[in-house]
Write a protein that holds these residues in place. Structure first.
Motif, PDB file in Angstrom:
ATOM      1  N   ASP A 167       0.822  -1.221   0.000  1.00 40.56           N
ATOM      2  CA  ASP A 167       0.000   0.000   0.000  1.00 40.56           C
ATOM      3  C   ASP A 167       0.854   1.269   0.000  1.00 40.56           C
ATOM      4  N   ASP A 168       1.908   1.268  -0.803  1.00 40.10           N
ATOM      5  CA  ASP A 168       2.791   2.434  -0.983  1.00 40.10           C
ATOM      6  C   ASP A 168       3.493   2.860   0.303  1.00 40.10           C
ATOM      7  N   ASP A 169       3.522   1.997   1.301  1.00 37.96           N
ATOM      8  CA  ASP A 169       4.208   2.318   2.556  1.00 37.96           C
ATOM      9  C   ASP A 169       5.694   2.002   2.384  1.00 37.96           C
ATOM     10  N   VAL A 170       6.382   2.873   1.642  1.00 32.99           N
ATOM     11  CA  VAL A 170       7.779   2.628   1.288  1.00 32.99           C
ATOM     12  C   VAL A 170       8.690   2.515   2.514  1.00 32.99           C
ATOM     13  N   PRO A 171       8.542   3.365   3.540  1.00 34.59           N
ATOM     14  CA  PRO A 171       9.456   3.257   4.691  1.00 34.59           C
ATOM     15  C   PRO A 171       9.413   1.901   5.385  1.00 34.59           C
ATOM     16  N   ASN A 172       8.293   1.192   5.291  1.00 37.11           N
ATOM     17  CA  ASN A 172       8.175  -0.118   5.945  1.00 37.11           C
ATOM     18  C   ASN A 172       8.289  -1.268   4.945  1.00 37.11           C
ATOM     19  N   ALA A 173       8.982  -1.010   3.834  1.00 40.85           N
ATOM     20  CA  ALA A 173       9.198  -2.074   2.854  1.00 40.85           C
ATOM     21  C   ALA A 173       9.986  -3.219   3.493  1.00 40.85           C
ATOM     22  N   VAL A 174       9.674  -4.433   3.057  1.00 45.47           N
ATOM     23  CA  VAL A 174      10.284  -5.636   3.634  1.00 45.47           C
ATOM     24  C   VAL A 174      11.253  -6.237   2.624  1.00 45.47           C
ATOM     25  N   LEU A 175      12.473  -6.493   3.066  1.00 44.28           N
ATOM     26  CA  LEU A 175      13.486  -7.101   2.202  1.00 44.28           C
ATOM     27  C   LEU A 175      13.313  -8.619   2.210  1.00 44.28           C
ATOM     28  N   THR A 185      13.540   2.100 -10.371  1.00 43.08           N
ATOM     29  CA  THR A 185      13.385   1.267  -9.187  1.00 43.08           C
ATOM     30  C   THR A 185      13.553   2.066  -7.907  1.00 43.08           C
ATOM     31  N   SER A 186      12.800   1.670  -6.893  1.00 46.18           N
ATOM     32  CA  SER A 186      12.908   2.292  -5.566  1.00 46.18           C
ATOM     33  C   SER A 186      13.925   1.571  -4.691  1.00 46.18           C
ATOM     34  N   PHE A 187      14.554   0.541  -5.222  1.00 47.65           N
ATOM     35  CA  PHE A 187      15.412  -0.328  -4.419  1.00 47.65           C
ATOM     36  C   PHE A 187      16.500   0.464  -3.696  1.00 47.65           C
ATOM     37  N   TYR A 188      17.194   1.326  -4.433  1.00 42.38           N
ATOM     38  CA  TYR A 188      18.331   2.028  -3.839  1.00 42.38           C
ATOM     39  C   TYR A 188      17.878   3.107  -2.858  1.00 42.38           C
ATOM     40  N   THR A 189      16.723   3.708  -3.129  1.00 39.68           N
ATOM     41  CA  THR A 189      16.185   4.685  -2.186  1.00 39.68           C
ATOM     42  C   THR A 189      15.812   4.013  -0.871  1.00 39.68           C
ATOM     43  N   ILE A 190      15.149   2.860  -0.969  1.00 42.93           N
ATOM     44  CA  ILE A 190      14.781   2.117   0.242  1.00 42.93           C
ATOM     45  C   ILE A 190      16.036   1.671   0.980  1.00 42.93           C
ATOM     46  N   GLN A 191      17.009   1.224   0.227  1.00 47.61           N
ATOM     47  CA  GLN A 191      18.255   0.748   0.829  1.00 47.61           C
ATOM     48  C   GLN A 191      18.984   1.868   1.566  1.00 47.61           C
TER      49      GLN A 191
END
Length: 313
Positions: free
Chosen positions: A31-39, A92-98
């Motif tokens: 649900d677009d909750d990027v800060p709580n993304a799960v690896l 990709t949002s991968f690096y931002t989340i990382q």
């Protein structure tokens, strides 16, 4: 396989999702909750609130992939995705989340930063916010408040640099140059309007004045010919020509005055505006941020440089 529980879920309204992918590593965004993304590694089992959930899979070498699933209550849903496209420049949002942040704010040292009315921190802050729009307010005890809207996108880190107090105040005397003050405030469109207005009206006024001078010479010649006329008919004809030229001179003179007045008004307003504080604050250095990074391609097995230029307006 990772087995995780989403935060703050009501156990009576949850279901289990088993997601299997062909990816070595990815972040799952709910649900677009990027800060709580799960690896996760390849697959993941996660408890989610039942109902329609928007899911986004973000990996290193692929565009973010979003889809919706209806999570059954007190049941397990198994779902598989296969991603085979490897674009050279993945969105990709991968690096931002990382990195753990997608927003950096820099302002005056005495200022306090508020987002959606909630105090965040003082003059410098690194935050990780869900995608969406936010109301930013920066309060300064000596210079008042700044208000701006922020749109957060997890694909990039947004830099917001604003100051209540004008930087580079020693350059203020140069504000007498049309558009210079607006350029210093990063108001490039307004600077272009003022520069174009002053130059355009000024050039038009100069041309009009030159045309008036030409007509004046024509009138002087016609008047001399009128005085030297040998017959009444010739004198009458030359007089009519001279009067017509005189009327044109009057119209041109009125136009020249209007253009000169317009030039003066635009110039004066540009100077006045150059000393006014922008509602959203002064933009500081760093609004144009070039960076050179090296990306690797899992398909071609090679490294290639990528130059990116981020501009904040």
């Amino acid at each position: 396989m990772n087995v995780l529980s989403a935060q703050e879920l009501d156990s009576t309204g949850t279901g289990t999702l088993v997601l299997d992918t062909n990816l070595e590593e990815f972040y799952l965004i709910v649900d677009d909750d990027v800060p709580n993304a799960v690896l996760a590694k390849s697959s993941i089992e996660i408890n989610l609130q039942s109902g329609i959930r928007k899911l986004t899979v973000s990996s290193r070498y692929n565009d973010d992939y979003s889809f919706e699933l209806d999570i059954p209550a007190s049941d397990t849903l198994e779902y598989s995705i296969f991603i085979s496209l490897y674009p050279r420049y993945p969105k990709t949002s991968f690096y931002t989340i990382q990195s753990g942040r997608n927003l950096r704010i820099l302002t005056d040292k005495e200022s306090v930063i508020f987002i959606d009315g909630r105090e965040v921190t003082s003059h410098y802050s690194e935050l990780f916010l869900p995608n969406g729009s936010y109301e930013l307010r920066i309060d300064n005890p000596d210079h008042g408040s700044l208000n701006s809207k922020l749109k957060i996108n997890s694909l990039e880190v947004k830099d917001f640099i604003r100051f209540n107090e004008e930087p580079s105040r020693h350059l203020r005397p140069l504000n007498i140059i049309p558009g210079f003050g607006q350029i210093r405030k990063q108001q490039h469109i307004k600077a272009g309007v003022f520069i174009t207005g002053v130059l355009g009206l000024g050039i038009a006024a100069i041309r009009s004045d030159a045309l008036y001078s030409d007509k004046k010479e024509t009138f002087d010649t016609q008047f001399e010919e009128y005085l030297a006329a040998n017959t009444v008919a010739e004198a009458r004809s030359l007089r009519l020509e001279a009067e017509s030229t005189l009327d044109e001179m009057q119209r041109i003179n009125n136009t020249s005055r209007a253009l000169a007045l317009g030039t003066l008004l635009v110039y004066t307003y540009s100077i006045f505006d150059s000393f006014q504080k922008p509602k959203s604050g002064y933009r500081g250095p760093g609004n144009i941020d070039p960076s050179l990074v090296v990306q690797s391609s899992p398909v071609e097995n090679e490294l290639y440089p990528q130059l990116s230029i981020r501009m904040n307006f």
